[in-house]
Write a protein that holds these residues in place. Structure first.
Motif, PDB file in Angstrom:
ATOM      1  N   UNK A  11       1.057  -1.174  -0.016  1.00 29.15           N
ATOM      2  CA  UNK A  11      -0.042  -0.434  -0.003  1.00 29.15           C
ATOM      3  C   UNK A  11       1.309   1.075   0.219  1.00 29.15           C
ATOM      4  N   UNK A  12       1.012   2.000  -0.938  1.00 27.51           N
ATOM      5  CA  UNK A  12       1.198   3.363  -1.033  1.00 27.51           C
ATOM      6  C   UNK A  12       0.563   4.912  -0.513  1.00 27.51           C
ATOM      7  N   UNK A  13       0.282   5.226   0.281  1.00 26.61           N
ATOM      8  CA  UNK A  13      -0.123   6.960   0.744  1.00 26.61           C
ATOM      9  C   UNK A  13       0.285   7.750  -0.340  1.00 26.61           C
ATOM     10  N   UNK A  14      -0.341   8.387  -0.789  1.00 28.85           N
ATOM     11  CA  UNK A  14       0.312   9.734  -1.969  1.00 28.85           C
ATOM     12  C   UNK A  14      -1.025  11.094  -0.702  1.00 28.85           C
ATOM     13  N   UNK A  15       0.185  12.029  -0.758  1.00 28.44           N
ATOM     14  CA  UNK A  15      -1.426  13.375  -1.035  1.00 28.44           C
ATOM     15  C   UNK A  15      -1.408  13.699  -2.479  1.00 28.44           C
ATOM     16  N   UNK A  16      -2.279  15.245  -2.942  1.00 31.93           N
ATOM     17  CA  UNK A  16      -2.228  15.876  -3.573  1.00 31.93           C
ATOM     18  C   UNK A  16      -2.045  17.352  -2.946  1.00 31.93           C
ATOM     19  N   UNK A  17      -2.086  18.040  -3.533  1.00 26.73           N
ATOM     20  CA  UNK A  17      -2.066  19.527  -2.144  1.00 26.73           C
ATOM     21  C   UNK A  17      -3.010  20.108  -2.757  1.00 26.73           C
ATOM     22  N   UNK A  18      -3.361  20.966  -1.781  1.00 21.68           N
ATOM     23  CA  UNK A  18      -4.286  22.034  -1.350  1.00 21.68           C
ATOM     24  C   UNK A  18      -6.063  20.897  -1.251  1.00 21.68           C
ATOM     25  N   UNK A  19      -6.638  20.816  -2.138  1.00 15.23           N
ATOM     26  CA  UNK A  19      -8.106  20.835  -1.748  1.00 15.23           C
ATOM     27  C   UNK A  19      -8.528  19.842  -3.412  1.00 15.23           C
ATOM     28  N   UNK A  20      -9.227  19.491  -2.816  1.00 17.27           N
ATOM     29  CA  UNK A  20      -9.306  18.025  -3.859  1.00 17.27           C
ATOM     30  C   UNK A  20      -9.756  19.215  -5.089  1.00 17.27           C
ATOM     31  N   UNK A  21     -10.453  19.707  -5.279  1.00 15.90           N
ATOM     32  CA  UNK A  21     -10.267  20.557  -6.484  1.00 15.90           C
ATOM     33  C   UNK A  21      -9.510  21.130  -7.767  1.00 15.90           C
ATOM     34  N   UNK A  22      -8.241  20.756  -6.659  1.00 16.53           N
ATOM     35  CA  UNK A  22      -6.615  21.341  -7.363  1.00 16.53           C
ATOM     36  C   UNK A  22      -5.880  20.463  -7.709  1.00 16.53           C
ATOM     37  N   UNK A  23      -5.445  19.815  -5.975  1.00 19.98           N
ATOM     38  CA  UNK A  23      -4.601  18.169  -6.120  1.00 19.98           C
ATOM     39  C   UNK A  23      -5.048  17.391  -6.728  1.00 19.98           C
ATOM     40  N   UNK A  24      -5.899  17.030  -6.218  1.00 20.90           N
ATOM     41  CA  UNK A  24      -6.549  16.028  -6.284  1.00 20.90           C
ATOM     42  C   UNK A  24      -6.973  15.676  -8.528  1.00 20.90           C
TER      43      UNK A  24
END
Length: 558
Positions: A296-309
């Motif tokens: 399992x790899x947990x990663x993030x995307x910056x700021x809110x989901x409207x931008x990062x995701x």
């Protein structure tokens, strides 16, 4: 009640030698290039050797639109990684490196918080392994070589009015946004208008974060368009003969950094484009390598989901050929209250009604993420002072959206505080019900891609762009760049381009002020509203409180 600061907690960490952390993922000590005792780079030789292995499950952590109340997206990413390991799963974390701009400005660092942190916290939030300095140097080497080419006769016929390559530095400095360069006489070149962006907005950063190898990186760097001739023909970095030297400067920076959490679990920290002005994801090479080493790899995307995701799905996943099995959407009761109209000074008082009003923002993010065909779990990041009634209001709302919310106490308890979330996320990922698809096809026109994001993600009525911008997009399409994804540079605080417009606004429009072709990175940037690619410092920057104490230890980082 008094709490230890993040830096105090990090300073008390019981760190293990980085070779032991690598061993958890089957990395031999010989394949780690140590930077001291607690951080190392992973060799390209090892990365190449694991490419035939199957991939683990990818879990994306994103969030609602950030508020001054705090959401804790990176903290939740780290906490979930620790939680998965705590329940017996083989998990790794992939996050971005910290920029000095927000560290000394307003936002703070990027190592998590409380008992869900990546360490060494001080080094991570300062110079770390020097990757950002290498990116800054490679970018500005290209700037210097462009000016030098013009100085020595301009054999390529560069139109000095059409140089599109700006300079960068890793600090917030609004005075450098627009400058006049080469003043002082003949020996200094030809006076010209220029400017600076922050390093995280550099196309070199994007190239490094999207490249799969040094060879791929050099090709991307060579593809960068730096200027145009009088007849509008593009001039590339390879025409300036800068791509080879730039790659040399980035040779070590290209290798992912391995560090550890407070619970001694492996974390890859590599790359750091902002999600409001760039594509907002850690490097492809770090994520794809981690997928070969962990279940399992947990990663993030910056700021809110409207931008990062959105950028993770439409840019990173598209370019890297990866897809998340589950998305964790981080929210807090405090942020719901702020979205519901409560002032920051009044957040301590229970206000279930405001929580209910503020959940509209959360609901829209849930809908948006589901539109990519990926299951969503909401992580309620617990803050001291949240009441049972307020938590219940969020839980009830989320269930009404056809999703589920899980209360997480990782800030105070570390991995133990996310075990329930970890079990549910692992169950979803193992079940593999995701049917991921990007929001738009490659073949769609560039302006139509911007409209698709604005209407389907931001819920805007229209994208406003003058004829000059539309003509520029058509010209790029005619030159063969129409299949590129778009990277929207927009305020992180709202679905709209007005940072004060919280909640889930409708009836707004998205004005596109400027478009930039990032031919090396492989996307077109649309600069919307008043967003700046070189931020400024706030009235009271964090730098005012950062210092060394009498013991020579750093104080004030957060």
């Amino acid at each position: 009640m008094s709490f230890k600061t993040d830096i105090e907690i990090a300073r008390e960490a019981s760190k293990r030698p980085i070779q032991e952390i690598g061993a958890k993922l089957g990395i031999d000590a010989a394949d780690l290039l140590p930077y001291g005792h607690d951080k190392a780079k992973l060799s390209q030789r090892f990365i190449d050797s694991v490419q035939d292995r199957p991939d683990g499950k990818l879990i994306l952590v994103t969030a609602i639109n950030p508020t001054p109340a705090g959401e804790g997206k990176t903290t939740t990413t780290v906490g979930l990684g620790d939680g998965l390991n705590a329940i017996g799963k083989k998990a790794a974390i992939c996050i971005r490196e910290a920029s000095l701009g927000p560290c000394f400005g307003m936002k703070g660092g990027a190592a998590g918080g409380g008992y869900a942190q990546v360490v060494p916290m001080e080094e991570m939030n300062l110079h770390f392994t020097g990757d950002f300095h290498a990116i800054t140097s490679a970018h500005n080497l290209l700037s210097a070589m462009i000016d030098n080419h013009i100085y020595w006769g301009n054999a390529l016929g560069i139109d000095t009015r059409r140089i599109v390559w700006r300079r960068v530095m890793d600090m917030n400095d609004r005075a450098l946004r627009q400058i006049t360069a080469s003043l002082g006489g003949v020996a200094n070149g030809f006076p010209t208008e220029a400017g600076f962006d922050i390093t995280v907005a550099s196309e070199v950063m994007a190239c490094l974060c999207l490249a799969r190898s040094l060879k791929d990186l050099q090709k991307r760097l060579g593809d960068i368009i730096v200027a145009y001739t009088r007849d509008r023909a593009p001039i590339h970095a390879r025409d300036i003969k800068a791509d080879g030297a730039m790659t040399v400067l980035l040779k070590d920076a290209m290798q992912p950094n391995l560090v550890q959490t407070l619970e001694n679990n492996p974390a890859f920290v590599h790359g750091g484009p902002f999600a409001n002005i760039a594509h907002g994801c850690n490097s492809v090479i770090a994520t794809t390598t981690a997928l070969k080493l962990a279940d399992y790899v947990v990663t993030e995307a910056g700021f809110g989901a409207d931008l990062g995701a959105e950028k993770f799905m439409n840019i990173k996943c598209r370019k890297a050929g990866i897809a998340p099995s589950c998305v964790v959407l981080v929210a807090t009761v405090r942020a719901m209250k702020m979205n519901g109209g409560v002032a920051k000074a009044d957040l301590g008082a229970e206000n279930v009604e405001a929580v209910g009003k503020g959940c509209a923002n959360l609901g829209r993010h849930i809908e948006n993420v589901k539109s990519f065909g990926v299951p969503v779990v909401v992580a309620i990041n617990h803050f001291h002072g949240d009441t049972e009634a307020e938590i219940a209001a969020v839980d009830e709302f989320v269930r009404g959206q056809g999703s589920e919310a899980i209360l997480c106490r990782h800030w105070a308890e570390g991995g133990k505080g996310t075990e329930a979330l970890a079990r549910r996320v692992a169950e979803i990922a193992d079940h593999d019900d995701a049917n991921f698809a990007p929001l738009y096809p490659d073949e769609m026109g560039l302006f139509e891609k911007m409209e698709t994001i604005a209407k389907r993600i931001y819920r805007a009525d229209a994208v406003i762009a003058d004829k000059k911008i539309r003509d520029q997009l058509h010209a790029w399409e005619a030159q063969g760049y129409g299949n590129l994804p778009v990277c929207m540079a927009k305020t992180q605080y709202s679905f709209s381009t007005d940072p004060a417009l919280r909640g889930a606004p409708t009836g707004h429009s998205v004005p596109v002020r400027e478009v930039r072709l990032s031919a090396g990175a492989g996307f077109v940037v649309a600069i919307c509203g008043e967003i700046m690619t070189m931020p400024g410092l706030p009235r009271s920057p964090a730098a005012e409180a950062i210092r060394l104490n009498e013991a020579g230890q750093i104080e004030g980082l957060f």
